[in-house]
Design a protein around this motif. Structure first.
Motif, PDB file in Angstrom:
ATOM      1  N   HIS A 303       0.833  -1.210   0.000  1.00 42.75           N
ATOM      2  CA  HIS A 303       0.000   0.000   0.000  1.00 42.75           C
ATOM      3  C   HIS A 303       0.868   1.261   0.000  1.00 42.75           C
ATOM      4  CE1 HIS A 303      -4.113  -1.725   1.459  1.00 42.75           C
ATOM      5  NE2 HIS A 303      -3.695  -2.234   0.339  1.00 42.75           N
ATOM      6  N   LEU A 304       1.950   1.217   0.762  1.00 44.07           N
ATOM      7  CA  LEU A 304       2.815   2.401   0.834  1.00 44.07           C
ATOM      8  C   LEU A 304       3.486   2.662  -0.519  1.00 44.07           C
ATOM      9  CD1 LEU A 304       4.520   1.963   4.326  1.00 44.07           C
ATOM     10  CD2 LEU A 304       2.758   3.603   3.688  1.00 44.07           C
ATOM     11  N   ILE A 305       3.930   1.599  -1.153  1.00 44.86           N
ATOM     12  CA  ILE A 305       4.596   1.765  -2.454  1.00 44.86           C
ATOM     13  C   ILE A 305       3.592   2.288  -3.496  1.00 44.86           C
ATOM     14  CG2 ILE A 305       5.759   0.528  -4.335  1.00 44.86           C
ATOM     15  CD1 ILE A 305       7.470   0.706  -1.868  1.00 44.86           C
ATOM     16  N   ASP A 306       2.351   1.809  -3.368  1.00 42.80           N
ATOM     17  CA  ASP A 306       1.330   2.180  -4.359  1.00 42.80           C
ATOM     18  C   ASP A 306       0.537   3.417  -3.964  1.00 42.80           C
ATOM     19  OD1 ASP A 306       2.077   0.013  -5.816  1.00 42.80           O
ATOM     20  OD2 ASP A 306       0.442  -1.285  -5.137  1.00 42.80           O
ATOM     21  N   LEU A 307       0.994   4.166  -2.983  1.00 37.23           N
ATOM     22  CA  LEU A 307       0.110   5.190  -2.416  1.00 37.23           C
ATOM     23  C   LEU A 307      -0.362   6.212  -3.448  1.00 37.23           C
ATOM     24  CD1 LEU A 307       1.252   8.313  -1.413  1.00 37.23           C
ATOM     25  CD2 LEU A 307       2.901   6.825  -0.354  1.00 37.23           C
ATOM     26  N   ASP A 308       0.468   6.466  -4.472  1.00 33.78           N
ATOM     27  CA  ASP A 308       0.035   7.466  -5.460  1.00 33.78           C
ATOM     28  C   ASP A 308      -1.223   7.033  -6.220  1.00 33.78           C
ATOM     29  OD1 ASP A 308       1.443   5.446  -6.633  1.00 33.78           O
ATOM     30  OD2 ASP A 308       2.714   6.721  -7.895  1.00 33.78           O
ATOM     31  N   CYS A 309      -1.499   5.719  -6.234  1.00 33.04           N
ATOM     32  CA  CYS A 309      -2.714   5.235  -6.917  1.00 33.04           C
ATOM     33  C   CYS A 309      -3.984   5.654  -6.197  1.00 33.04           C
ATOM     34  CB  CYS A 309      -2.720   3.718  -6.987  1.00 33.04           C
ATOM     35  SG  CYS A 309      -1.354   3.058  -7.899  1.00 33.04           S
ATOM     36  N   TYR A 310      -3.867   5.968  -4.924  1.00 35.61           N
ATOM     37  CA  TYR A 310      -5.063   6.198  -4.120  1.00 35.61           C
ATOM     38  C   TYR A 310      -5.393   7.680  -3.959  1.00 35.61           C
ATOM     39  CZ  TYR A 310      -4.428   1.297  -2.932  1.00 35.61           C
ATOM     40  OH  TYR A 310      -4.283  -0.065  -2.985  1.00 35.61           O
ATOM     41  N   PHE A 311      -4.601   8.526  -4.608  1.00 44.21           N
ATOM     42  CA  PHE A 311      -4.883   9.960  -4.530  1.00 44.21           C
ATOM     43  C   PHE A 311      -5.091  10.506  -5.935  1.00 44.21           C
ATOM     44  CE2 PHE A 311      -2.905   8.899  -0.550  1.00 44.21           C
ATOM     45  CZ  PHE A 311      -3.712   9.572   0.352  1.00 44.21           C
ATOM     46  N   GLU A 339       7.681   8.154  -2.380  1.00 45.35           N
ATOM     47  CA  GLU A 339       8.511   7.352  -1.462  1.00 45.35           C
ATOM     48  C   GLU A 339       8.809   8.120  -0.182  1.00 45.35           C
ATOM     49  OE1 GLU A 339       9.686   8.319  -4.534  1.00 45.35           O
ATOM     50  OE2 GLU A 339       8.939   6.576  -5.622  1.00 45.35           O
ATOM     51  N   ASP A 340       9.078   9.422  -0.342  1.00 42.47           N
ATOM     52  CA  ASP A 340       9.349  10.231   0.842  1.00 42.47           C
ATOM     53  C   ASP A 340       8.124  10.295   1.743  1.00 42.47           C
ATOM     54  OD1 ASP A 340      11.818  10.696  -0.198  1.00 42.47           O
ATOM     55  OD2 ASP A 340      11.742  12.885  -0.018  1.00 42.47           O
ATOM     56  N   VAL A 341       6.975  10.476   1.122  1.00 44.43           N
ATOM     57  CA  VAL A 341       5.747  10.575   1.908  1.00 44.43           C
ATOM     58  C   VAL A 341       5.511   9.271   2.679  1.00 44.43           C
ATOM     59  CG1 VAL A 341       3.241  10.834   1.745  1.00 44.43           C
ATOM     60  CG2 VAL A 341       4.743  12.275   0.350  1.00 44.43           C
ATOM     61  N   ALA A 342       5.772   8.134   2.025  1.00 43.65           N
ATOM     62  CA  ALA A 342       5.580   6.833   2.670  1.00 43.65           C
ATOM     63  C   ALA A 342       6.570   6.634   3.814  1.00 43.65           C
ATOM     64  CB  ALA A 342       5.743   5.711   1.641  1.00 43.65           C
ATOM     65  N   VAL A 343       7.835   6.869   3.531  1.00 39.54           N
ATOM     66  CA  VAL A 343       8.879   6.672   4.542  1.00 39.54           C
ATOM     67  C   VAL A 343       8.645   7.612   5.727  1.00 39.54           C
ATOM     68  CG1 VAL A 343      11.348   7.046   4.969  1.00 39.54           C
ATOM     69  CG2 VAL A 343      10.605   5.758   2.954  1.00 39.54           C
ATOM     70  N   LEU A 367       9.482  -1.021   6.934  1.00 36.94           N
ATOM     71  CA  LEU A 367      10.518  -0.383   6.110  1.00 36.94           C
ATOM     72  C   LEU A 367      11.347  -1.428   5.366  1.00 36.94           C
ATOM     73  CD1 LEU A 367      11.635   2.512   8.495  1.00 36.94           C
ATOM     74  CD2 LEU A 367      10.390   2.722   6.333  1.00 36.94           C
ATOM     75  N   THR A 368      11.612  -2.541   6.026  1.00 37.40           N
ATOM     76  CA  THR A 368      12.357  -3.613   5.361  1.00 37.40           C
ATOM     77  C   THR A 368      11.599  -4.110   4.139  1.00 37.40           C
ATOM     78  OG1 THR A 368      13.239  -4.309   7.490  1.00 37.40           O
ATOM     79  CG2 THR A 368      13.419  -5.878   5.702  1.00 37.40           C
ATOM     80  N   GLU A 369      10.314  -4.378   4.308  1.00 40.21           N
ATOM     81  CA  GLU A 369       9.535  -4.912   3.183  1.00 40.21           C
ATOM     82  C   GLU A 369       9.412  -3.881   2.063  1.00 40.21           C
ATOM     83  OE1 GLU A 369       9.105  -7.981   3.004  1.00 40.21           O
ATOM     84  OE2 GLU A 369       9.461  -8.408   5.116  1.00 40.21           O
ATOM     85  N   ALA A 370       9.206  -2.615   2.445  1.00 37.51           N
ATOM     86  CA  ALA A 370       9.095  -1.577   1.413  1.00 37.51           C
ATOM     87  C   ALA A 370      10.390  -1.513   0.608  1.00 37.51           C
ATOM     88  CB  ALA A 370       8.788  -0.225   2.060  1.00 37.51           C
ATOM     89  N   CYS A 371      11.490  -1.636   1.308  1.00 36.26           N
ATOM     90  CA  CYS A 371      12.790  -1.614   0.647  1.00 36.26           C
ATOM     91  C   CYS A 371      12.963  -2.824  -0.264  1.00 36.26           C
ATOM     92  CB  CYS A 371      13.886  -1.637   1.702  1.00 36.26           C
ATOM     93  SG  CYS A 371      14.952  -0.242   1.635  1.00 36.26           S
ATOM     94  N   ALA A 377      13.503   2.812  -5.437  1.00 37.38           N
ATOM     95  CA  ALA A 377      12.709   3.976  -5.056  1.00 37.38           C
ATOM     96  C   ALA A 377      12.895   4.302  -3.581  1.00 37.38           C
ATOM     97  CB  ALA A 377      11.236   3.718  -5.357  1.00 37.38           C
ATOM     98  N   ILE A 378      12.845   3.284  -2.728  1.00 32.92           N
ATOM     99  CA  ILE A 378      12.808   3.519  -1.283  1.00 32.92           C
ATOM    100  C   ILE A 378      14.197   3.792  -0.685  1.00 32.92           C
ATOM    101  CG2 ILE A 378      12.276   2.450   0.948  1.00 32.92           C
ATOM    102  CD1 ILE A 378       9.768   3.292  -0.419  1.00 32.92           C
ATOM    103  N   ALA A 379      15.197   3.037  -1.140  1.00 32.17           N
ATOM    104  CA  ALA A 379      16.507   3.154  -0.482  1.00 32.17           C
ATOM    105  C   ALA A 379      17.051   4.592  -0.454  1.00 32.17           C
ATOM    106  CB  ALA A 379      17.501   2.189  -1.112  1.00 32.17           C
ATOM    107  N   PRO A 380      16.985   5.342  -1.554  1.00 32.59           N
ATOM    108  CA  PRO A 380      17.488   6.720  -1.466  1.00 32.59           C
ATOM    109  C   PRO A 380      16.699   7.585  -0.477  1.00 32.59           C
ATOM    110  CG  PRO A 380      17.199   6.060  -3.756  1.00 32.59           C
ATOM    111  CD  PRO A 380      16.562   5.003  -2.933  1.00 32.59           C
TER     112      PRO A 380
END
Lengths: 763, 192
Positions: A303-311, A339-343, A367-371, A377-380
């Motif tokens: 859900h966090l990775i896909d968050l842009d789909c929900y807005f 990614e910043d918004v999720a992290v 955070l581990t799973e998102a990474c 996308a997430i690591a930076p």
């Protein structure tokens, strides 16, 4: 991918085409409700399906409203405020198909409870929570029925203003930064409720544009037929929702909240700015998603990775846009990095005071799973968060900076321990009491605990390698009595030999006697001397693994208990010996100390005094900068408070044991308070620099860099335990209220019970 | 009770492996393991043996992973009451699994959710709820003393002694050794 409205229409049609299937009807309604509380990002989309279905089968809305009203009533009754909010959000999205004023009377009624609570007590948190819910529901109402309710909303917000703008008494305790410790000023913390009020006021002034929120119920202009079908669909009366006169805090303790971001003050906005309602609206639904879905971190991460789909489209920049490229984005295009918004949302939980809803390790795992799902996308984004936190750690609340350290080392352990250590290389040369040096040392120790020294050494640039001493690479520590240089070496070797062959108590006694009489001859504390030798020997015999040492302690627990009971100094020596023996691996020492507490060989006071008085004293306060010393005290305090909480909420088993139980409870509460008082006592003098050891070692003015830092450590420690103490007191007050409420309920129901019995007798 | 089924799968459910084992046990009681004292009265509704489970089986550890490492990671879900390392029944050295016992059921569930499937010592570990450790279960039940999965494993796993030990033996001795089948029935041998 199909556009939203087509997807929505397809689902709604599939449903209404099979209307005759009765099971499907109920399942549909139940699923709508369940999705609202389990996958809140989907609520507007689910609502859209309902709104379209309303065009063909208006009955479905009545069925839904019936149950939804019931759920709202039920969750308010139980004080399950998050569910209240999530159901109200669904209801808010349906405002367009409601009769009369729709959701507003419910919000107004809720508000009047908030007012009562806030008038009654300035420490009330339920009222604040209610206002938060109202402010977070309003935007959904406003987009669901655009242009109709501006006056209603304005009236309501005029009222919420008073509550939202009042700073809460507990707020200073839960701020993430510690004020007044350094010359640098930490970022200003924002009260969530105050922020929300201002943001919504802004929105109201802009005609509730709310560009980030999705409106999947809106059909394109060319879909004339579908548009008018939705507009002309039946309106429904909202069944009455009764709100009880007294509302309760519910299962989760409520605290005022702070809006926290690791991406504040950047030169390019990679997350919504504070003034924008999007900051709160997006954060709110992400936090609900994260905290509701703790039972499946993989889905949370998805859900966090896909968050842009929900807005709404164009709310965010393209996924995985490098931060440096945000600069090139031309306005009015968005620079918000999904990614910043999720992290950011996950860190706001990890670093929430007093505690987030779930164990900290849950947020680590998200955070581990998102990474793992989207490393590029997430690591930076994580890297930038780490750098921010590393820089601000010295200004942060001490509990939080250790949470950060713990996460950091755990996170690296999941990704091959790779980190760009070179960028902090200068900090290796800082004095050990410097907060950044402490962070490095503590993080490396934690990495080694999860791995082993040689492995971690290989991940580090040269200057760091000296921090990993040769002792850390040994499988078992040296036995100090192996060398004749140590006092009592012969006796030490003898006792170790006796322990290994499980010799009789008498044989050991004889050697202990010898140590004690020699000690008296040398004019040193005999009990301390014999305790040191004995404990060191037990540790040595059990050095192979934790099970070995635990078995060794189990076999010698009576003697250890006697040694500890003999004097305070001897008891303290048990810790000194353990920490000395395992000095290269403090993690092992900490587990041993925890077990010694369980055996009551040590008491919590012993630990506190050892750490904050003797150890801190012997190091002129520098021990306060050691991560494992903090960990030892923190774990001990958590053990004590955990036990008190357990006793307090435990339902009394029977009347007979009730007296005993309440005695134990009172005794434990008293002991906990005494412990906090002892901590306060010990720390206050470090924080003010009035500790004897500090004054003695001082250059006179107390202004040396080292002394200044020790004072800061003292202040940071103090803040943590003052907060812990305050939280436990608040918990006791709440628990007391809850017990009284339950007792009253019980009295009522047993009266009713008696009535039934009498009537049966009469029959 | 947890109410209706969730809209997403829960990670704190026992694995299909445990459920299958358990189901089979119900049918052939004669072959029930001696260490298994789950109460299974014929006509009473069976109580879920994992209802209050505080123990986890932890698999896919490296042979070199130490108790201290396990403690460090698993303590993140609560204090550990007991840790039992799985040992090769001949050499008494770690053979890649352990039992972690917590004080509370909730800690065990949280561990399933937050730690199972993450890395320890740079390996993805597997956790499964367990009805409780009983003496004897700490030993591998593979023919050569370790876990069954390490007998015939064809991939080279440095942390678990290379390729399967039976395969290694076969390579050394030619294939004179014919494998019997029944005694490979390790409770957790199948790994994933």
């Amino acid at each position: 991918m199909r556009p939203w409205h087509e997807e929505v229409q397809a689902i709604a049609t599939l449903f209404t085409d099979n209307w005759d299937d009765e099971l499907l009807r109920t399942n549909f309604v139940d699923l709508v409700l369940q999705l609202a509380v389990e996958q809140p990002l989907k609520t507007p989309f689910v609502a859209a399906v309902v709104l379209v279905a309303n065009g063909n089968r208006p009955e479905v809305v009545d069925m839904l409203l019936e149950k939804l009203a019931g759920r709202i009533e039920e969750t308010i009754g139980k004080g399950e405020w998050r569910d209240v909010k999530l159901y109200l959000k669904l209801l808010g999205c349906l405002q367009g198909c409601l009769e009369g004023e729709g959701v507003f009377p419910v919000l107004e009624e809720l508000f009047s409870r908030a007012v009562d609570l806030q008038t009654a007590s300035s420490e009330d948190t339920i009222g604040t929570e209610i206002v938060k819910i109202i402010l977070l529901t309003l935007p959904y109402v406003m987009i669901a029925a655009p242009g109709q309710w501006a006056q209603k909303a304005a009236d309501l917000m005029e009222k919420t203003e008073i509550i939202a703008s009042e700073p809460h008494t507990l707020q200073t305790l839960i701020e993430p930064y510690q004020l007044g410790t350094g010359e640098e000023n930490p970022p200003q913390s924002q009260s969530l409720i105050g922020l929300l009020q201002a943001q919504m006021q802004n929105e109201a002034n802009n005609g509730w544009a709310l560009p980030c929120l999705p409106r999947p119920w809106e059909f394109p202009l060319k879909e004339v037929e579908q548009r008018s079908k939705i507009d002309d669909a039946a309106k429904h009366a909202l069944p009455t929702i009764t709100i009880p006169q007294t509302v309760v805090a519910g299962p989760r303790p409520l605290f005022p909240e702070i809006y926290f971001s690791v991406y504040a003050n950047q030169d390019v906005e990679s997350v919504p700015p504070l003034a924008n309602a999007a900051a709160s609206l997006i954060r709110d639904v992400l936090l609900d998603t994260i905290n509701v879905l703790d039972f499946n971190r993989n889905v949370t991460a998805r859900h966090l990775i896909d968050l842009d789909c929900y807005f709404a489209p164009r709310t965010f920049a393209a996924r995985a846009t490098p931060f440096d490229r945000l600069r090139d984005i031309e306005p009015p295009k968005s620079t918000w990095k999904p990614e910043d918004v999720a992290v950011d949302a996950v860190f706001s939980q990890l670093l929430q005071l007093p505690n987030p809803e779930h164990k900290l390790v849950y947020y680590h795992s998200v955070l581990t799973e998102a990474c793992k799902l989207a490393p590029a996308a997430i690591a930076p984004s994580l890297g930038r968060a780490i750098r921010f936190l590393y820089r601000s750690a010295p200004l942060m609340d001490l509990e939080l900076s250790y949470r950060f350290m713990d996460w950091f080392s755990h996170h690296l352990s999941n990704f091959g321990f790779t980190w760009k250590w070179t960028e902090w290389v200068d900090d290796v040369y800082l004095p050990d009491v410097h907060p950044r040096k402490t962070f490095i040392a503590g993080a490396l120790d934690k990495e080694i605990r999860l791995s082993f020294a040689q492995r971690i050494k290989n991940t580090l640039p040269d200057p760091y390698k000296e921090m990993i001493t040769p002792e850390k690479e040994k499988d078992t520590p040296d036995f100090k009595f192996a060398s004749d240089d140590a006092p009592f070496a012969a006796e030490g070797r003898e006792i170790a030999g006796l322990l290994k062959r499980k010799a009789s108590d008498e044989e050991i006694d004889a050697v202990i006697q010898r140590i004690q009489s020699q000690a008296i001859d040398r004019e040193i504390d005999a009990l301390v001397a014999s305790t040191d030798v004995f404990v060191t020997c037990v540790l040595h015999v059990g050095s192979k693994s934790l099970s070995h040492v635990l078995a060794a302690i189990e076999r010698t627990k009576d003697r250890l208990a006697d040694a500890g009971a003999a004097s305070d100094a001897a008891r303290s020596q048990i810790i000194s010996a353990t920490m000395a023996y395992w000095s290269a691996h403090p993690g092992v020492a900490l587990v041993i100390i925890e077990k010694l507490l369980n055996y009551s060989i040590l008491t919590p006071e012993t630990v506190i005094n050892w750490a904050l008085v003797s150890r801190a004293g012997n190091t002129r306060g520098e021990a306060l900068a050691a991560a494992h010393v903090y960990e030892m005290v923190f774990n001990t305090v958590m053990k004590v408070t955990g036990r008190v909480r357990q006793l307090v909420v435990k339902p009394s088993s029977s009347l007979a044991s009730n007296v005993d139980e309440s005695e134990t409870r009172d005794r434990e509460i008293k002991a906990m308070r005494a412990l906090f008082a002892a901590i306060e006592d010990a720390l206050a003098s470090w924080a003010t620099g009035s500790k004897d050891e500090m004054i003695e070692a001082s250059d006179g003015e107390g202004n040396s860099e080292g002394e200044r830092m020790v004072r800061q450590w003292g202040q940071r420690w103090l803040r943590v335990y003052r907060r812990r103490a305050a939280i436990e007191e608040a918990f006791l007050v709440e628990a007391e209220k809850e017990l009284a409420r339950r007792a009253e309920e019980q009295a009522r129901s047993s009266e009713a019970g008696v009535e039934v019995v009498t009537r049966m007798d009469a029959d | 009770m947890r109410g209706p089924r969730c809209t997403v799968e829960r990670l704190d459910q026992p694995s299909a492996y445990f459920n299958n084992r358990n189901k089979r046990r119900r049918f052939d009681k004669d072959q029930r393991d001696g260490d298994d004292d789950i109460n299974m009265q014929n006509d009473q509704p069976e109580e879920d043996p994992l209802k209050d489970a505080t123990t986890l089986y932890v698999g896919n550890l490296s042979f070199y992973t130490t108790e201290e490492q396990v403690y460090e990671l698993f303590s993140k879900c609560g204090e550990i009451k007991r840790l039992v390392m799985g040992l090769d029944r001949f050499t008494k050295t770690p053979c890649g699994f352990c039992f972690v016992e917590y004080y509370t059921h909730q800690d065990a569930l949280d561990c399933m959710k937050y730690i199972g499937g993450t890395k320890l010592d740079e390996r993805i570990i597997r956790t499964d709820l367990d009805p409780g450790f009983t003496e004897g279960r700490q030993y591998g039940r593979g023919k050569s003393g370790g876990q069954v999965r390490d007998e015939y494993r064809e991939d080279y796993d440095e942390g678990r002694g290379g390729i399967g030990r039976a395969l290694q033996a076969r390579m050394r001795a030619g294939s004179r050794d014919r494998a019997g089948s029944r005694d490979y029935d390790d409770d957790y041998g199948r790994g994933k």
